[in-house]
Design an enzyme around this catalytic site. Structure first.
Site: not given
Ligand code: 4NP
Length: 162
Positions: A11, A14, A16-18, A129
């Protein structure tokens, strides 16, 4: 990794989702007593959160459902797209970045969207997201990741004949 099937979930951050997909998929593989057949990890397209544990909201929802997430965020590398068999991305933006990396690195990984495997995805292939949204978003993401990972495991087992 040659005799194992490598699956890398990707994602943006790294956190939340992945890492959730990695944990859910590993749990399903473990329940199927197939851990020795797989190499499973996750990474982000960015290094924004490198070294950080998964987001507390992701961890809380997962724990409530009996899953302990252990991961330190890292950015995907050129080596990853040469070593892993499948790079499973969460949304179209991840896919565009990983596809460019595969081209640049002469990678051999098959790039797939996780929700291609979601029986309830209909036409929406992004795992949204949840980072900037409310707690409901994390529950929804967990549901779609669980459905998709079950079907992904079945798909890989069929492709590899085990
Ligand atoms: P992820 O979520 O891609 O599912 O880990 C996010 C984590 C951090 C950010 C955006 C999405 N950020 O902008 O910091």
């Amino acid at each position: 990794m040659s005799d194992r099937v490598g699956v890398l979930f990707v994602c943006l951050g790294n956190i939340c989702r992945s890492p959730l997909a990695e944990g859910v998929f590993r749990q399903l593989v473990s329940e199927a007593t197939l851990l020795d057949r797989f190499e499973i990890d996750s990474a982000g397209t960015t290094s924004y959160h490198a070294g950080s544990p998964p987001d507390g909201r992701t961890v809380t929802v997962a724990r409530r459902r009996g899953l302990v997430l252990e991961h330190a965020a890292r950015q995907i590398t050129e080596e990853d797209v040469r070593a892993y068999d499948y790079v499973v991305v969460m949304d179209a933006s991840n896919r565009a970045k990983v596809t460019r990396l595969v081209e640049r690195a002469s990678g051999t990984a098959e790039v797939r969207m996780l929700r291609e495997f979601d029986p309830e995805a209909h036409d929406e292939l992004d795992v949204p997201d949840p980072y900037f949204g409310g707690d409901d978003g994390f529950e929804d993401v967990h549901d779609m990741v669980e459905r998709s990972c079950r079907a992904l495991l079945n798909h890989i087992r069929e492709e590899h004949g085990f």
